[in-house]
Design a protein around this motif. Structure first.
Motif, mmCIF file in Angstrom:
data_model
loop_
_atom_site.group_PDB
_atom_site.id
_atom_site.type_symbol
_atom_site.label_atom_id
_atom_site.label_comp_id
_atom_site.label_asym_id
_atom_site.label_seq_id
_atom_site.Cartn_x
_atom_site.Cartn_y
_atom_site.Cartn_z
ATOM 1 N N GLN A 168 0.838 -1.208 0.000
ATOM 2 C CA GLN A 168 0.000 0.000 0.000
ATOM 3 C C GLN A 168 0.871 1.255 0.000
ATOM 4 O O GLN A 168 0.550 2.249 -0.650
ATOM 5 N N GLU A 169 1.989 1.163 0.715
ATOM 6 C CA GLU A 169 2.905 2.306 0.800
ATOM 7 C C GLU A 169 3.431 2.695 -0.580
ATOM 8 O O GLU A 169 3.476 3.872 -0.932
ATOM 9 N N PHE A 170 3.799 1.676 -1.366
ATOM 10 C CA PHE A 170 4.321 1.948 -2.710
ATOM 11 C C PHE A 170 3.232 2.513 -3.611
ATOM 12 O O PHE A 170 3.472 3.428 -4.401
ATOM 13 N N GLN A 171 2.025 1.974 -3.482
ATOM 14 C CA GLN A 171 0.908 2.447 -4.301
ATOM 15 C C GLN A 171 0.575 3.907 -3.982
ATOM 16 O O GLN A 171 0.275 4.701 -4.878
ATOM 17 N N GLU A 172 0.646 4.252 -2.689
ATOM 18 C CA GLU A 172 0.402 5.642 -2.285
ATOM 19 C C GLU A 172 1.481 6.566 -2.845
ATOM 20 O O GLU A 172 1.193 7.669 -3.312
ATOM 21 N N PHE A 173 2.726 6.085 -2.781
ATOM 22 C CA PHE A 173 3.840 6.867 -3.337
ATOM 23 C C PHE A 173 3.644 7.091 -4.839
ATOM 24 O O PHE A 173 3.848 8.198 -5.357
ATOM 25 N N LYS A 174 3.225 6.031 -5.516
ATOM 26 C CA LYS A 174 3.004 6.108 -6.961
ATOM 27 C C LYS A 174 1.912 7.124 -7.288
ATOM 28 O O LYS A 174 2.036 7.915 -8.231
ATOM 29 N N GLN A 175 0.839 7.106 -6.484
ATOM 30 C CA GLN A 175 -0.273 8.029 -6.698
ATOM 31 C C GLN A 175 0.160 9.474 -6.461
ATOM 32 O O GLN A 175 -0.195 10.382 -7.224
ATOM 33 N N LYS A 176 0.961 9.674 -5.407
ATOM 34 C CA LYS A 176 1.464 11.021 -5.109
ATOM 35 C C LYS A 176 2.354 11.537 -6.236
ATOM 36 O O LYS A 176 2.337 12.723 -6.568
ATOM 37 N N LYS A 177 3.127 10.629 -6.793
ATOM 38 C CA LYS A 177 4.015 10.998 -7.902
ATOM 39 C C LYS A 177 3.202 11.459 -9.113
ATOM 40 O O LYS A 177 3.547 12.452 -9.767
ATOM 41 N N ILE A 178 2.122 10.748 -9.389
ATOM 42 C CA ILE A 178 1.249 11.108 -10.517
ATOM 43 C C ILE A 178 0.620 12.482 -10.277
ATOM 44 O O ILE A 178 0.575 13.332 -11.170
ATOM 45 N N LYS B 88 1.058 16.123 -12.345
ATOM 46 C CA LYS B 88 -0.076 16.911 -12.838
ATOM 47 C C LYS B 88 0.032 18.365 -12.372
ATOM 48 O O LYS B 88 -0.262 19.298 -13.121
ATOM 49 N N LYS B 89 0.463 18.536 -11.130
ATOM 50 C CA LYS B 89 0.635 19.893 -10.597
ATOM 51 C C LYS B 89 1.730 20.643 -11.362
ATOM 52 O O LYS B 89 1.575 21.822 -11.693
ATOM 53 N N LEU B 90 2.818 19.942 -11.635
ATOM 54 C CA LEU B 90 3.903 20.552 -12.411
ATOM 55 C C LEU B 90 3.411 20.970 -13.788
ATOM 56 O O LEU B 90 3.723 22.060 -14.274
ATOM 57 N N HIS B 91 2.647 20.086 -14.391
ATOM 58 C CA HIS B 91 2.103 20.362 -15.728
ATOM 59 C C HIS B 91 1.205 21.603 -15.689
ATOM 60 O O HIS B 91 1.275 22.471 -16.569
ATOM 61 N N GLN B 92 0.375 21.693 -14.651
ATOM 62 C CA GLN B 92 -0.531 22.842 -14.497
ATOM 63 C C GLN B 92 0.258 24.144 -14.354
ATOM 64 O O GLN B 92 -0.075 25.162 -14.973
ATOM 65 N N ALA C 34 7.386 22.762 -3.113
ATOM 66 C CA ALA C 34 7.982 22.265 -1.862
ATOM 67 C C ALA C 34 7.785 23.277 -0.732
ATOM 68 O O ALA C 34 7.455 22.918 0.401
ATOM 69 N N ILE C 35 7.962 24.557 -1.065
ATOM 70 C CA ILE C 35 7.832 25.614 -0.046
ATOM 71 C C ILE C 35 6.381 25.787 0.389
ATOM 72 O O ILE C 35 6.087 25.958 1.579
ATOM 73 N N LEU C 36 5.470 25.710 -0.588
ATOM 74 C CA LEU C 36 4.053 26.001 -0.315
ATOM 75 C C LEU C 36 3.211 24.730 -0.167
ATOM 76 O O LEU C 36 2.016 24.717 -0.466
ATOM 77 N N ASN C 37 3.854 23.663 0.266
ATOM 78 C CA ASN C 37 3.166 22.400 0.603
ATOM 79 C C ASN C 37 2.297 21.846 -0.532
ATOM 80 O O ASN C 37 1.204 21.326 -0.301
ATOM 81 N N GLY C 38 2.780 22.006 -1.746
ATOM 82 C CA GLY C 38 2.092 21.408 -2.888
ATOM 83 C C GLY C 38 0.828 22.119 -3.326
ATOM 84 O O GLY C 38 0.052 21.577 -4.115
#
Length: 264
Positions: free
Chosen positions: A194-204, A208-212, A228-232
């Motif tokens: 579950q930990e890896f799946q959560e990490f994978k989801q956060k990465k996705i 998307k945020k970077l793209h935006q 990183a400074i503004l907590n995502g």
């Protein structure tokens, strides 16, 4: 359409990107594997895909021009032309073949043909028969080497020399063994956890945020730092940038005015 192309078309259809792939073809982007990769990477954004595709083509053209310049310097323009007439129209590959064979056109054709054979949809048995490596192929199979594509690649590379092929295979195994030894004791990722799946989801989500933010004209590196400074918080990043930019512009204009007044 060969099996490799059929495979990627199936992937494109499965991902629901067939219509966009067809649109890319009309724009001159005809490589299905590249289309699939870019469409997946840029979430189906056609404009971005075309920009990347054009940049890739530009880079390829530049590399071809450099390769042609080297061919000209070596005095191999006629030899390259011979290769082109034989159907080998990738200048960079022609240069590599000519360099490896010290300008021998016949040997270059042989090397390029071998490479071309591996990229075709031709059955392995047919390639083996065609090059007369059936005995060596069977011998390697008897010895337990069952990766058919690799065997064919090595047979073509070493022109059927079993001693060199076995040496290469043994060295390869030792190399893998050394890598495994280095990894011993290190924690291996459990991709089902579950930990890896959560990490994978956060990465996705982060992508998307970077793209935006990139869509809002914020440079990727800057976007990473601000997230990183503004907590995502993407909205906070955009507000901060929109607030800072006018201030920075105003300060620059003030400095310029002061410089003008000083000069006067």
């Amino acid at each position: 359409m060969d099996s490799r192309q059929s495979k990627v078309i199936e992937k494109i259809e499965k991902a629901g990107l067939l219509e966009k792939h067809n649109q890319l073809i009309t724009q001159g982007c005809t490589n299905p594997w590249f289309n699939y990769k870019l469409l997946k990477e840029y979430d189906g954004n056609l404009d971005q895909v075309i920009v990347v595709y054009n940049q890739h083509k530009k880079n390829q053209d530049e590399q071809s021009a450099k390769a042609l310049k080297i061919i000209e310097t070596m005095g191999w323009l006629n030899k390259n032309q011979e290769l082109m007439e034989k159907g080998f129209n990738k200048i960079k590959q022609n240069l590599k073949a000519l360099l490896r064979t010290e300008g021998d056109v016949a040997k270059s054709i042989e090397k390029l043909s071998n490479k071309k054979d591996l990229k075709t949809d031709q059955p392995i048995e047919q390639i083996i028969e065609q090059h007369g490596f059936k005995v060596q192929y069977e011998k390697l199979k008897e010895m337990g080497y069952d990766n058919e594509k690799r065997i064919v690649r090595l047979l073509l590379k070493f022109n059927g020399n079993l001693e060199q092929i076995i040496d290469k295979l043994l060295n390869g195994k030792q190399g893998k063994h050394r890598q495994c030894m280095k990894r011993e004791g290190k924690c291996q990722k459990d991709k089902t956890s579950q930990e890896f799946q959560e990490f994978k989801q956060k990465k996705i989500e982060f992508k998307k945020k970077l793209h935006q933010l990139e869509q809002n004209g914020i440079h990727r590196h800057k976007a990473v730092k601000l997230l990183a400074i503004l907590n995502g918080d993407t909205d906070a990043v955009i507000k901060w940038v929109n607030y800072v930019k006018p201030q920075a512009k105003a300060e620059t204009e003030t400095q310029q005015e002061q410089q003008v007044l000083t000069q006067e």
